[in-house]
Structures are given as structure tokens and as C-alpha cells.
Motif scaffolding. Structure first.
Motif, mmCIF file in Angstrom:
data_model
loop_
_atom_site.group_PDB
_atom_site.id
_atom_site.type_symbol
_atom_site.label_atom_id
_atom_site.label_comp_id
_atom_site.label_asym_id
_atom_site.label_seq_id
_atom_site.Cartn_x
_atom_site.Cartn_y
_atom_site.Cartn_z
ATOM 1 N N VAL A 1 0.852 -1.194 0.000
ATOM 2 C CA VAL A 1 0.000 0.000 0.000
ATOM 3 C C VAL A 1 0.886 1.242 0.000
ATOM 4 C CG1 VAL A 1 -1.820 1.267 1.210
ATOM 5 C CG2 VAL A 1 -1.753 -1.248 1.300
ATOM 6 N N VAL B 1 -1.766 3.912 8.659
ATOM 7 C CA VAL B 1 -1.748 2.475 8.362
ATOM 8 C C VAL B 1 -3.055 1.834 8.830
ATOM 9 C CG1 VAL B 1 -0.668 0.267 8.943
ATOM 10 C CG2 VAL B 1 0.762 2.236 8.365
ATOM 11 N N GLN B 2 -3.442 2.135 10.056
ATOM 12 C CA GLN B 2 -4.667 1.533 10.608
ATOM 13 C C GLN B 2 -5.912 1.956 9.832
ATOM 14 O OE1 GLN B 2 -5.116 1.747 14.901
ATOM 15 N NE2 GLN B 2 -2.902 1.792 15.178
ATOM 16 N N TYR C 1 3.716 0.652 2.976
ATOM 17 C CA TYR C 1 3.806 -0.488 3.900
ATOM 18 C C TYR C 1 3.340 -1.760 3.197
ATOM 19 C CZ TYR C 1 -1.286 0.037 4.774
ATOM 20 O OH TYR C 1 -2.646 0.123 4.649
ATOM 21 N N LEU D 1 -7.819 -3.386 1.681
ATOM 22 C CA LEU D 1 -8.344 -4.741 1.518
ATOM 23 C C LEU D 1 -9.518 -4.758 0.553
ATOM 24 C CD1 LEU D 1 -8.342 -6.092 5.195
ATOM 25 C CD2 LEU D 1 -6.792 -6.772 3.346
ATOM 26 N N SER E 1 -6.088 3.115 6.711
ATOM 27 C CA SER E 1 -6.085 2.788 5.279
ATOM 28 C C SER E 1 -6.180 1.284 5.027
ATOM 29 C CB SER E 1 -4.808 3.324 4.617
ATOM 30 O OG SER E 1 -3.657 2.681 5.148
ATOM 31 N N TYR E 2 -5.839 0.465 6.024
ATOM 32 C CA TYR E 2 -5.788 -0.989 5.822
ATOM 33 C C TYR E 2 -7.138 -1.570 5.372
ATOM 34 C CZ TYR E 2 -5.215 -5.954 6.926
ATOM 35 O OH TYR E 2 -5.193 -7.321 6.872
ATOM 36 N N ILE F 1 2.299 -6.332 9.541
ATOM 37 C CA ILE F 1 2.478 -5.102 8.766
ATOM 38 C C ILE F 1 3.877 -4.546 8.968
ATOM 39 C CG2 ILE F 1 1.695 -2.722 8.462
ATOM 40 C CD1 ILE F 1 -1.106 -3.612 9.121
ATOM 41 N N ALA G 1 1.496 -5.467 4.001
ATOM 42 C CA ALA G 1 0.718 -6.291 4.931
ATOM 43 C C ALA G 1 0.735 -7.741 4.453
ATOM 44 C CB ALA G 1 -0.711 -5.777 5.021
#
Length: 441
Positions: A17, A71-72, A105, A79, A74-75, A92, A107
Motif C-alpha cells: 500500500v 496504516v490503521q 507499507y 483490503l 487505510s488498511y 504489517i 501487509a
């Protein structure tokens, strides 16, 4: 935001990502602004310190917080954009986040397998053919008598059926057996509560005696490092009690079971056996179906789901062996994960396959069956209405009941199309089936 997905092998996925640099910069600026309003800087009023001063003191922390939040947040969106469904928590790794550059990052996670169900249209089940005899009723009443027994202290050597209070400590080559020590422990000789050698080794000994009993751990013992080992148990007998059973026609015994005559007790016992038989037939056929489905669908399952099952299976095993109070770390040492790995894989596999059957056959949870199951469950208690209300007010308990009922509906659906093969068996064979030996590897 840019998202790409790779499949290194099996069910593992790596999702990369990339978040634009301006979005990261804006997130850092917002964190610094929030910090400047709360923090105190010498010589400046709250919220009035220059940005450069705030950056010098809090820049690294603000950047770390901003990266974590991005990160949290956008994760889940990533997905959805990649069109994947993880089967567990991701690993991650932030691979790029320098000032002025994009945040990037990776995942890593497992995904659920794609399942093409095999063999559900050619299932076969044995249909138990049995008879509840007068001897079966006699056997149940004998168990009821044992349930109301009295234990009287005796001054003689221990014999089969006695309850003996002992201190014991096991060792192998001078080293203590893990979990092999007890004080003031009641052992019923012949009950199978302890290893057979230890129970039979008590026979013929009296109160006050201290002696040693050689104990062979069976080859299928739950702790792998003790299987097939010969141990020496030092034992001291502290008390011997003899069980005394009430007579069948004893008024208090009959009253305790809600009847006034032996004939009424026999009728009630037969009805109880009929109910148990119905449950046993259901368990028997469900077990056959699950075994065939499992063998016909050897799918790859996510390791994350298997690992998630292991702690619960270990706790269930501990409960069966009255080891609930053993610390978790000690329990993990005594019962390592390998003991439960096959069972966990089987449970996860069947869960995934049954989920596909539910979708394939469009099976919906039947509220009437939920009410019926709850009524049956509560009927085993003295105050069934309280039990039912407890389930209805407890979302977790209710969810468990829903899962059980839905699974039963799946089994019923599969049974409808399965070929039935009659098999004559005794009541003992039906109610207490022996596990089939594993094929030699």
C-alpha cells in the motif's frame, strides 16, 4: 492510495500500500498542531509556540503517530480495493516513510481458501438398529444408586470400588513426573480416574502404609514425553471409604428421583434412555457425515485459523482432566500445541466446508428450531425459565446456540440425501462408541 497484491505461495498474500506524501505530511502537521495546543513550552503561552519549536521536541513522535494512524485507517480500504478477505491478523511492515516521500507499507496475511465441495451427493450413513432392554434399565438404575451412595470409613485393606485418600508423588529415573504429585487426593479404585496401574496398586494396602507402585504410562497418554514410560509412584494411604448404595425400593431414593414406586422409576429410566438414544443416533450419524466430508475435501486451511483454535482446545482438555487451575504456561508445557494440531485443522476445515454448504443450499437459521433447542437445553435444569432468560440476555451464549442450531440444520440437510445402511448394535455400542483405531502409518 495505490494498492497491489502478490501471492508468494499457498494462501499467503502480500499487499503493498502506497499513501501519497502530501497525505502523510498533512497527518503529521495535524498531530503537531494537536500537540502544540496541549504541551507547555517555556516562554510561550499554550498553543502559541512556533511550529519549529514544536517540531524539535515532538516531531519524531508526531510522525510515528501519524504513520500508525494512516496504516490503521487505510488498511480496511486497501483490503476492499484489493478484493481480498484475510483469515487472521496481518503482519504489517512499514517500508518507506521519509519526510517528503510517500508512505509505503506491506501487509502479509493468509486468505480463506476457495472451496469446491466434493462428495456431498454420495454420502452414506449407518442407521443404528437397537433395542432398549430391561437389562439396560437395570444398568441405569444401578448408576442412579451409585449416584446416591454413602461413603463409610472402614478399617481394612483397600479393595475394588473403594474411595481411597492418598498422598502420591511420581518420578522417572529420580526426576519428578510433571503434574504427578498430589496430597489428600481421593481415588476411586476401578473408576479410571487415574492411570490403571496406580489404581490397582492400591488394592490390598491399609491406612498408614507407605509403599511404591510401578506405573506404566500408556502409549496414547496426553503428554507425549511420558508415553510408554515406566514411573515409580511413592504412595501413602490416609483413609479408606467403602461405598454403600441405597436399596432400589428405598423411599428417600425414589423420592430423590421424583417417583414413588420402583415401577415408576423404571418407566422414567426407560424414557431417559430413549432420549439418550435419540441424541446418540444424531451424534452417530453426524460423526459419520463429518468424517466423509472431511476425507472428501482435504483443503488447505489458514494457519492463523488453526492457531486460533489451539488455546481453547487445550483448555477443554484441561477441564476434562480437572486441571483448570494449572497456570497457562505450565499447561502449555504439559500439553504442547502439537497435541491439538490435527484436531484444530479438522475443526477449521469442517467449519469452512459447512459454511460453503450453507451458502450453496441457502440454509437460513430457523428461529423455531432455536426456541426448541433452548427449551431442551433448559429442561435439564431445575429452573428452566431462568436458564432461557439468561441465554436470551447474553449475546455470546445466544450466538453459540445459533451456531449449534445452524450446524444441526446443515446436518439434517445432508442426511436427507444420504444413503441409509442399517446396522444392528447394542445399547452400549450406541451410547458409548469406542474410537476406531488409527491406520498404521
Amino acid at each position: 492510495m495505490e494498492v497491489s497484491i502478490e501471492a508468494p505461495g499457498g494462501l499467503l498474500r502480500e499487499m503493498r500500500v502506497t499513501i501519497p506524501a502530501d497525505k502523510l505530511s498533512a497527518a503529521v502537521s495535524q498531530r503537531l498542531k494537536t500537540m502544540s495546543q496541549r504541551a507547555k513550552f517555556p516562554g510561550f503561552r499554550p498553543g502559541k509556540a512556533p511550529r519549529k519549536v514544536v517540531e524539535q521536541q515532538y516531531g519524531a513522535s508526531a510522525r510515528m503517530d501519524a504513520v500508525s494512524e494512516l496504516v490503521q485507517s487505510s488498511y480496511p480500504e486497501a483490503l476492499d480495493k484489493a478484493g481480498v478477505r484475510p483469515a487472521g491478523q496481518p503482519q504489517i511492515d512499514v517500508v518507506a516513510e521519509k519526510p517528503g516521500e510517500a508512505l509505503e507499507y506491506v501487509a502479509k496475511f493468509e486468505v480463506f481458501p476457495e472451496i469446491q465441495i466434493q462428495g456431498i451427493d454420495s454420502l452414506e450413513v449407518e442407521q443404528p438398529v437397537f433395542e432398549v432392554t430391561e437389562a439396560d434399565v437395570d444398568s441405569l438404575i444401578e448408576k442412579l444408586r451409585k449416584g446416591k451412595r454413602e461413603l463409610n470409613v472402614v478399617e481394612r485393606a483397600a479393595a475394588e470400588g473403594d474411595v481411597v485418600k492418598v498422598d502420591f508423588a511420581g518420578s522417572i529415573d529420580g526426576e519428578p513426573v510433571p503434574g504427578g504429585k498430589g496430597e489428600d487426593t481421593d481415588i476411586e479404585i476401578g473408576s479410571g480416574q487415574m492411570i490403571a496401574d496406580l489404581e490397582t496398586g492400591l488394592v490390598g494396602h491399609s491406612v498408614g502404609e507407605s509403599f511404591n507402585v510401578p506405573v506404566n504410562f500408556p502409549d496414547d497418554y496426553h503428554s507425549e514425553n511420558l508415553r510408554g514410560k515406566l514411573a515409580d509412584f511413592a504412595v501413602t494411604i490416609k483413609e479408606i471409604k467403602e461405598p454403600v448404595l441405597p436399596a432400589v425400593e428405598d423411599a428417600d431414593f425414589l423420592k430423590a428421583h421424583g417417583v414413588e414406586s420402583v415401577d415408576a422409576l423404571r418407566e422414567k429410566s426407560r424414557e431417559a434412555l430413549d432420549r439418550e438414544c435419540a441424541k446418540a443416533v444424531q451424534r452417530n450419524q453426524k460423526s459419520q457425515l463429518m468424517e466423509q466430508i472431511y476425507q472428501n475435501n482435504q483443503i488447505e486451511v489458514p494457519k492463523a485459523l488453526i492457531d486460533a483454535e489451539l488455546p481453547g482446545m487445550r483448555q477443554q482438555a484441561a477441564a476434562r482432566m480437572n486441571m483448570q487451575n494449572v497456570p497457562a504456561e505450565k499447561l502449555a508445557e504439559m500439553m504442547p500445541a502439537e497435541l491439538f494440531a490435527d484436531g484444530a485443522k479438522r475443526k477449521v476445515t469442517l467449519g469452512l466446508i459447512l459454511g460453503e454448504v450453507i451458502k450453496l443450499r441457502e440454509i437460513k437459521l430457523d428461529p423455531a428450531k432455536v426456541d426448541e433447542a433452548l427449551a431442551k437445553l433448559a429442561g435439564d435444569y431445575e429452573q428452566p425459565e431462568q436458564v432461557m432468560n439468561y441465554y436470551r440476555s447474553n449475546p455470546q451464549m445466544l450466538e453459540g446456540l445459533h451456531s449449534m442450531v445452524l450446524e444441526d440444520q446443515v446436518v439434517d440437510s445432508l442426511l436427507e440425501g444420504a444413503k441409509k445402511l442399517e446396522k444392528t448394535m447394542t445399547l452400549e455400542e450406541l451410547l458409548n462408541p469406542q474410537p476406531k483405531p488409527k491406520p498404521a502409518s
